[in-house]
Write a protein that holds these residues in place. Structure first.
Motif: not given
Length: 217
Positions: A121-128, A159-164
């Motif tokens: 929890r709240h441990g990462f500078d970048l989350v993919l 960062v969120v990458l997903a089908a639109a």
């Protein structure tokens, strides 16, 4: 529809019918290991849409990759200097990632997005979060969306990458099940706020457009 996409849909449908909406990931990787299926996203290169982002310098920063699979995106972030933790609910996927990258500094672990380690929890500078929530049915998707942002440290980036949108020839079945704008907006929880939310033309897929969304705490 490709053979690999058909494998994923076949196994997802069976898991959903059995009341196990995430179990199909392990079934797919296990069958692929035995030569009885193909994993649609198991390709050599990191995500084109990830590589297109101007990410912060990774040196001295921690990154978390959600649903890492065989590790292509995790390895890419490691090359950018991030100290990467990458997890997947499928133990076979993690075994595959470790076998393919035996000298990698990436920490590959088995974990469940819906029940993650409290220490993250709240441990990462970048989350993919790339292409995982889109593979979950509606009844658990909101829960997964709510959890994803909890990993982001103060000042960090999700960062969120997903089908639109769905396949042009789709009958609406999945996976993937494209995310709505409201679902993308839902990632702005647990103190996160959006930096940018855009739809971009999909590259290397039959999905016409994709979400590219950035959030920070």
């Amino acid at each position: 529809m490709t053979a690999s996409a058909a494998d994923a849909r076949r196994l997802a449908a069976a898991s959903l019918a059995a009341g196990d909406p995430t179990g199909w990931f392990e079934h797919l990787y296990a069958q692929a290991r035995d030569g009885r299926a193909e994993v649609p996203w198991d390709v050599a290169a990191p995500s084109t849409h990830l590589r297109a982002l101007d990410l912060p310098d990774g040196v001295g920063r921690r990154a978390l990759v959600v649903g890492c699979g065989p590790g292509r995106d995790a390895e890419y972030l490691g090359e950018l200097g991030y100290a990467v933790t990458a997890f997947d609910i499928s133990a076979t996927a993690i075994d595959l990632a470790r076998a393919r990258h035996p000298s990698s500094p990436v920490d590959y672990v088995v974990a469940d997005l819906l029940d993650p380690p409290a220490a993250w929890r709240h441990g990462f500078d970048l989350v993919l979060e790339s292409n995982n929530v889109q593979a979950l049915p509606t009844e658990i998707r909101a829960r997964a969306i709510a959890v994803a942002g909890t990993f982001v440290a103060p000042g960090g980036l999700l960062v969120v990458l997903a089908a639109a949108t769905g396949r042009v020839d789709s009958d609406g079945s999945g996976p993937p099940w494209p995310l709505s704008r409201a679902e993308i907006d839902g990632f702005a929880a647990d103190g996160l706020r959006p930096i940018s939310i855009t739809q971009v033309e999909a590259v290397g897929t039959t999905l016409p457009t994709r979400w590219q969304a950035l959030f920070t705490r």
